[in-house]
Write a protein that holds these residues in place. Structure first.
Motif, PDB file in Angstrom:
ATOM      1  N   THR A 111       0.824  -1.204  -0.006  1.00 44.01           N
ATOM      2  CA  THR A 111      -0.069   0.053   0.194  1.00 44.01           C
ATOM      3  C   THR A 111       0.885   1.176  -0.006  1.00 44.01           C
ATOM      4  OG1 THR A 111      -1.526  -1.154   1.214  1.00 44.01           O
ATOM      5  CG2 THR A 111      -1.645   1.242   1.252  1.00 44.01           C
ATOM      6  N   LEU A 112       1.829   1.104   0.900  1.00 46.08           N
ATOM      7  CA  LEU A 112       2.855   2.539   0.854  1.00 46.08           C
ATOM      8  C   LEU A 112       3.326   2.728  -0.538  1.00 46.08           C
ATOM      9  CD1 LEU A 112       4.433   4.425   2.477  1.00 46.08           C
ATOM     10  CD2 LEU A 112       6.016   2.637   3.094  1.00 46.08           C
ATOM     11  N   LYS A 113       3.974   1.478  -1.119  1.00 47.39           N
ATOM     12  CA  LYS A 113       4.641   1.778  -2.592  1.00 47.39           C
ATOM     13  C   LYS A 113       3.759   2.230  -3.555  1.00 47.39           C
ATOM     14  CE  LYS A 113       7.672  -1.486  -5.100  1.00 47.39           C
ATOM     15  NZ  LYS A 113       8.081  -2.742  -5.357  1.00 47.39           N
ATOM     16  N   THR A 114       2.511   1.675  -3.549  1.00 49.77           N
ATOM     17  CA  THR A 114       1.535   2.122  -4.528  1.00 49.77           C
ATOM     18  C   THR A 114       1.221   3.670  -4.399  1.00 49.77           C
ATOM     19  OG1 THR A 114       0.850  -0.075  -4.871  1.00 49.77           O
ATOM     20  CG2 THR A 114      -0.620   1.402  -5.755  1.00 49.77           C
ATOM     21  N   THR A 115       0.621   3.886  -3.052  1.00 46.01           N
ATOM     22  CA  THR A 115       0.437   5.085  -2.864  1.00 46.01           C
ATOM     23  C   THR A 115       1.412   6.317  -3.042  1.00 46.01           C
ATOM     24  OG1 THR A 115      -0.956   4.317  -1.047  1.00 46.01           O
ATOM     25  CG2 THR A 115      -0.554   6.642  -0.995  1.00 46.01           C
ATOM     26  N   SER A 116       2.525   5.835  -2.834  1.00 46.06           N
ATOM     27  CA  SER A 116       3.905   6.913  -2.890  1.00 46.06           C
ATOM     28  C   SER A 116       3.877   6.953  -4.497  1.00 46.06           C
ATOM     29  CB  SER A 116       4.969   6.327  -2.693  1.00 46.06           C
ATOM     30  OG  SER A 116       4.939   6.119  -0.940  1.00 46.06           O
ATOM     31  N   MET A 117       3.639   6.065  -5.426  1.00 45.24           N
ATOM     32  CA  MET A 117       3.880   6.125  -6.873  1.00 45.24           C
ATOM     33  C   MET A 117       2.892   6.991  -7.248  1.00 45.24           C
ATOM     34  SD  MET A 117       3.319   3.235  -9.558  1.00 45.24           S
ATOM     35  CE  MET A 117       1.541   3.274  -9.571  1.00 45.24           C
ATOM     36  N   VAL A 118       1.577   6.731  -6.829  1.00 43.26           N
ATOM     37  CA  VAL A 118       0.356   7.470  -7.338  1.00 43.26           C
ATOM     38  C   VAL A 118       0.423   9.119  -6.917  1.00 43.26           C
ATOM     39  CG1 VAL A 118      -2.008   8.001  -7.040  1.00 43.26           C
ATOM     40  CG2 VAL A 118      -1.116   5.700  -7.566  1.00 43.26           C
ATOM     41  N   MET A 119       1.004   9.258  -5.738  1.00 46.72           N
ATOM     42  CA  MET A 119       1.005  10.738  -5.238  1.00 46.72           C
ATOM     43  C   MET A 119       2.197  11.329  -5.827  1.00 46.72           C
ATOM     44  SD  MET A 119      -1.490  11.088  -3.408  1.00 46.72           S
ATOM     45  CE  MET A 119      -1.188  12.912  -3.111  1.00 46.72           C
ATOM     46  N   MET A 120       3.292  10.678  -6.219  1.00 51.67           N
ATOM     47  CA  MET A 120       4.286  11.355  -6.978  1.00 51.67           C
ATOM     48  C   MET A 120       4.020  11.826  -8.527  1.00 51.67           C
ATOM     49  SD  MET A 120       7.132  11.918  -5.104  1.00 51.67           S
ATOM     50  CE  MET A 120       8.215  12.313  -6.479  1.00 51.67           C
ATOM     51  N   LEU A 121       3.256  10.992  -8.984  1.00 55.73           N
ATOM     52  CA  LEU A 121       2.498  11.169 -10.415  1.00 55.73           C
ATOM     53  C   LEU A 121       1.711  12.554 -10.278  1.00 55.73           C
ATOM     54  CD1 LEU A 121       1.855   7.701 -11.926  1.00 55.73           C
ATOM     55  CD2 LEU A 121       3.098   9.221 -12.837  1.00 55.73           C
ATOM     56  N   PHE A 122       0.971  12.279  -9.307  1.00 54.81           N
ATOM     57  CA  PHE A 122       0.042  13.483  -8.825  1.00 54.81           C
ATOM     58  C   PHE A 122       0.681  14.729  -8.696  1.00 54.81           C
ATOM     59  CE2 PHE A 122      -4.611  12.832  -7.572  1.00 54.81           C
ATOM     60  CZ  PHE A 122      -4.754  14.254  -7.854  1.00 54.81           C
ATOM     61  N   ILE A 123       1.751  14.957  -8.028  1.00 52.49           N
ATOM     62  CA  ILE A 123       2.452  15.848  -7.789  1.00 52.49           C
ATOM     63  C   ILE A 123       3.217  16.430  -9.250  1.00 52.49           C
ATOM     64  CG2 ILE A 123       4.554  17.077  -6.621  1.00 52.49           C
ATOM     65  CD1 ILE A 123       3.910  15.208  -4.271  1.00 52.49           C
ATOM     66  N   GLY A 124       3.932  15.464  -9.783  1.00 52.47           N
ATOM     67  CA  GLY A 124       4.607  15.989 -11.066  1.00 52.47           C
ATOM     68  C   GLY A 124       3.635  16.411 -12.284  1.00 52.47           C
ATOM     69  N   GLY A 125       2.429  15.617 -12.287  1.00 53.55           N
ATOM     70  CA  GLY A 125       1.260  15.865 -13.127  1.00 53.55           C
ATOM     71  C   GLY A 125       0.649  17.431 -12.734  1.00 53.55           C
ATOM     72  N   THR A 126       0.473  17.530 -11.363  1.00 53.01           N
ATOM     73  CA  THR A 126      -0.135  18.675 -11.222  1.00 53.01           C
ATOM     74  C   THR A 126       0.843  19.914 -11.672  1.00 53.01           C
ATOM     75  OG1 THR A 126      -1.582  17.601  -9.271  1.00 53.01           O
ATOM     76  CG2 THR A 126      -1.027  20.270  -9.399  1.00 53.01           C
ATOM     77  N   PHE A 127       2.270  19.817 -11.397  1.00 53.54           N
ATOM     78  CA  PHE A 127       3.289  20.831 -11.497  1.00 53.54           C
ATOM     79  C   PHE A 127       3.088  21.177 -13.246  1.00 53.54           C
ATOM     80  CE2 PHE A 127       6.704  19.921  -8.109  1.00 53.54           C
ATOM     81  CZ  PHE A 127       5.673  20.416  -6.881  1.00 53.54           C
ATOM     82  N   PHE A 128       3.179  19.949 -13.781  1.00 54.57           N
ATOM     83  CA  PHE A 128       3.099  20.277 -15.411  1.00 54.57           C
ATOM     84  C   PHE A 128       1.865  20.902 -15.773  1.00 54.57           C
ATOM     85  CE2 PHE A 128       1.882  19.026 -19.679  1.00 54.57           C
ATOM     86  CZ  PHE A 128       3.041  19.057 -20.405  1.00 54.57           C
ATOM     87  N   SER A 129       0.604  20.604 -15.222  1.00 56.80           N
ATOM     88  CA  SER A 129      -0.755  21.135 -15.816  1.00 56.80           C
ATOM     89  C   SER A 129      -0.664  22.590 -15.372  1.00 56.80           C
ATOM     90  CB  SER A 129      -2.065  20.279 -15.209  1.00 56.80           C
ATOM     91  OG  SER A 129      -1.796  20.375 -13.842  1.00 56.80           O
ATOM     92  N   THR A 130      -0.351  23.007 -13.874  1.00 53.28           N
ATOM     93  CA  THR A 130      -0.240  24.372 -13.428  1.00 53.28           C
ATOM     94  C   THR A 130       0.513  25.211 -14.299  1.00 53.28           C
ATOM     95  OG1 THR A 130      -0.457  23.354 -11.322  1.00 53.28           O
ATOM     96  CG2 THR A 130       0.154  25.695 -11.509  1.00 53.28           C
ATOM     97  N   VAL A 131       1.723  24.794 -14.707  1.00 58.98           N
ATOM     98  CA  VAL A 131       2.540  25.546 -15.393  1.00 58.98           C
ATOM     99  C   VAL A 131       2.171  25.805 -16.973  1.00 58.98           C
ATOM    100  CG1 VAL A 131       4.962  25.638 -16.681  1.00 58.98           C
ATOM    101  CG2 VAL A 131       4.870  25.074 -14.245  1.00 58.98           C
ATOM    102  N   PHE A 132       1.604  24.821 -17.282  1.00 60.71           N
ATOM    103  CA  PHE A 132       0.961  24.765 -18.794  1.00 60.71           C
ATOM    104  C   PHE A 132      -0.126  25.788 -18.776  1.00 60.71           C
ATOM    105  CE2 PHE A 132      -1.990  23.294 -22.220  1.00 60.71           C
ATOM    106  CZ  PHE A 132      -0.856  23.077 -23.113  1.00 60.71           C
ATOM    107  N   LEU A 133      -1.118  25.692 -17.916  1.00 60.09           N
ATOM    108  CA  LEU A 133      -2.117  26.687 -17.850  1.00 60.09           C
ATOM    109  C   LEU A 133      -1.782  27.950 -17.281  1.00 60.09           C
ATOM    110  CD1 LEU A 133      -4.777  24.142 -16.057  1.00 60.09           C
ATOM    111  CD2 LEU A 133      -4.825  24.824 -18.509  1.00 60.09           C
ATOM    112  N   SER A 134      -1.083  28.269 -16.539  1.00 63.47           N
ATOM    113  CA  SER A 134      -0.439  29.570 -16.177  1.00 63.47           C
ATOM    114  C   SER A 134       0.068  30.328 -17.220  1.00 63.47           C
ATOM    115  CB  SER A 134       0.396  29.454 -14.893  1.00 63.47           C
ATOM    116  OG  SER A 134       1.590  28.911 -15.413  1.00 63.47           O
ATOM    117  N   MET A 135       0.868  29.442 -18.270  1.00 62.31           N
ATOM    118  CA  MET A 135       1.441  30.330 -19.363  1.00 62.31           C
ATOM    119  C   MET A 135       0.451  30.701 -20.454  1.00 62.31           C
ATOM    120  SD  MET A 135       4.208  27.541 -20.974  1.00 62.31           S
ATOM    121  CE  MET A 135       3.803  26.209 -22.100  1.00 62.31           C
ATOM    122  N   GLY A 136      -0.915  30.007 -20.558  1.00 65.03           N
ATOM    123  CA  GLY A 136      -1.791  30.284 -21.398  1.00 65.03           C
ATOM    124  C   GLY A 136      -1.966  29.068 -22.379  1.00 65.03           C
TER     125      GLY A 136
END
Length: 446
Positions: free
Chosen positions: A289-314
């Motif tokens: 559970t720890l391993k899978t949750t860590s993987m999902v949350m790391m993807l979540f953080i990286g993906g959120t960074f990407f979409s935030t920058v992408f949307l903020s620059m228009g």
């Protein structure tokens, strides 16, 4: 640099980095860092503030607490051997039909999907359990592989599903709350399982050599009452757990996170009743559970960074103008978005696809007049194909890892193709009959 150039360059850089084989979570974050610095004039403090606020918002999201709880529930159920008892009873009940063992796999995977939501657990469990039985009865290798891989992927669609929790956490909208997504996914998930069932039954009746029935002597070992008793005994425990989790959500008694906690406790009780609960099982389940949750949350953080920058620059406006300003029919726009998701599913993990596409596609879908809940479920059904489509379909490699000697990747690729077409057909059916998605959420949540 023009906004259009930056938008195209950001996507091409992401594709190039993924092609080179770098870990997806770090790739998303690295590309976001590079273009975030370019967009804000290389101001590191400004970019750090943006990322820190986003990461804090994610860690503070109460809905996402359901992810580790549902994963723990799946891990405990996987180790409690609930699916084994159910398959053994259905082996006797349905085995006498042409294609009956394949039908049993679909039923078991549907029940297992409603209790675990973890693709790997379903495919591996059924691969180990059902493949020897299918081979011994003379089932075609391609059909056997297709049945197990496709039925195993139902876990990502039929609630409780980790995908729905991530989707609801991403949108933050009332219409696409986790409760609404769970309710909306029930009928499409059961419909897809039903089409699998019909396809196997019809195909094996047309050509019985593909899936011959078990012998009459084997089928007649038990009376009808004994078969009924075996089935109910093996089916009741998981059904009680499903009703406890989904019933409390749909009745409005518990939030998805609270229901996930209830499900974890229920899975622990089932493991205890089946005498499978011990310190080693708890340790292994907790670590997984720890391993899978860590993987999902790391993807979540990286993906959120990407979409935030992408949307903020228009970048979102560029894509929206491309679709909406082109004058294309809204159904053409929908087809293009679904095609992009389908093609991405061949190469990228479902979580990363959601994190990149949802912030861009959801506003476009709402702008052209599509119901957000209906559009969300179309995306989820489409993303189910990502587990089956070559070259990187996870379910294919899960199955290959446990398949007996004699199964090649070509057997598996040929076997899953009809089921991928069935999944695409189900998307078309949902487009023609949107009420399949919207009826239950309307009934339970208004």
């Amino acid at each position: 640099m023009s906004l259009e150039f930056l938008t195209i360059a950001m996507f091409l850089t992401l594709v190039l980095a993924i092609t080179l084989g770098h870990p997806l979570a770090y790739t998303l974050a690295a590309v976001a860092t590079l273009f975030g610095l370019i967009e804000n004039g290389f101001s590191i403090p400004m970019l750090f503030d943006l990322f820190a606020n986003n990461a804090w918002g994610l860690m503070n999201n109460y809905t996402l607490v359901a992810i580790p709880l549902f994963i723990l529930m799946a891990q405990l159920l996987d180790r409690s051997k609930v699916s084994e008892a159910l398959f053994e009873s259905l082996y006797v009940v349905l085995g006498g039909l042409k294609g009956g063992l394949g039908l049993a796999v679909v039923v078991v995977c549907t029940v297992f999907a409603a209790t675990t939501g973890i693709i790997g657990a379903s495919v591996v469990a059924m691969g180990l359990l059902a493949t020897p039985a299918l081979m011994s009865k003379g089932y075609q290798k391609e059909l056997s592989a297709g049945i197990i891989c496709a039925s195993g992927t139902l876990g990502i669609l039929i609630p409780p599903s980790i995908m729905m929790v991530v989707f609801g956490g991403l949108t933050g909208m009332k219409e696409t709350s986790v409760g609404n997504l769970f309710a909306g996914a029930i009928l499409p998930g059961l419909m897809l399982a039903g089409i699998y069932f019909l396809y196997i039954f019809i195909r094996c009746n047309i050509n019985p050599e593909l899936g011959p029935p078990i012998s009459r002597e084997e089928a007649s070992k038990y009376s009808a009452a004994q078969k009924w008793g075996m089935t109910m005994k093996s089916l009741m425990p998981p059904m009680v757990l499903i009703l406890a989790v989904m019933g409390t959500i749909l009745a409005g008694v518990a939030t998805p996170t609270e229901a996930a906690g209830l499900g974890s406790g229920g899975a622990m009780i089932l493991a205890l009743v089946n005498r499978k609960l011990n310190w080693q099982v708890l340790k292994e389940a907790s670590y997984a559970t720890l391993k899978t949750t860590s993987m999902v949350m790391m993807l979540f953080i990286g993906g959120t960074f990407f979409s935030t920058v992408f949307l903020s620059m228009g970048g979102g406006d560029v894509v929206a103008d491309l679709f909406i300003g082109s004058g294309m029919n809204r159904w053409t726009v929908l087809f293009i978005m679904m095609f992009i998701v389908f093609m991405m599913g061949m190469f990228i993990d479902w979580a990363a696809i959601l994190l990149v596409t949802v912030p861009i596609f959801m506003p476009i879908a709402m702008e052209i007049g599509f119901d957000p809940l209906w559009f969300s479920l179309l995306m989820c059904v489409n993303l189910q194909t990502s587990f089956l489509t070559p070259p990187f379909g996870y379910a294919l490699f899960y199955f290959k890892g446990v398949a007996p000697e004699g199964y090649t990747m070509m057997h598996i690729y040929k076997g899953i193709m009809p089921f991928v077409l069935i999944q695409l057909l189900s998307i078309l059916i949902l487009c023609m009959f949107p009420s399949i998605v919207t009826w239950l959420p309307g009934l339970f949540f208004g």
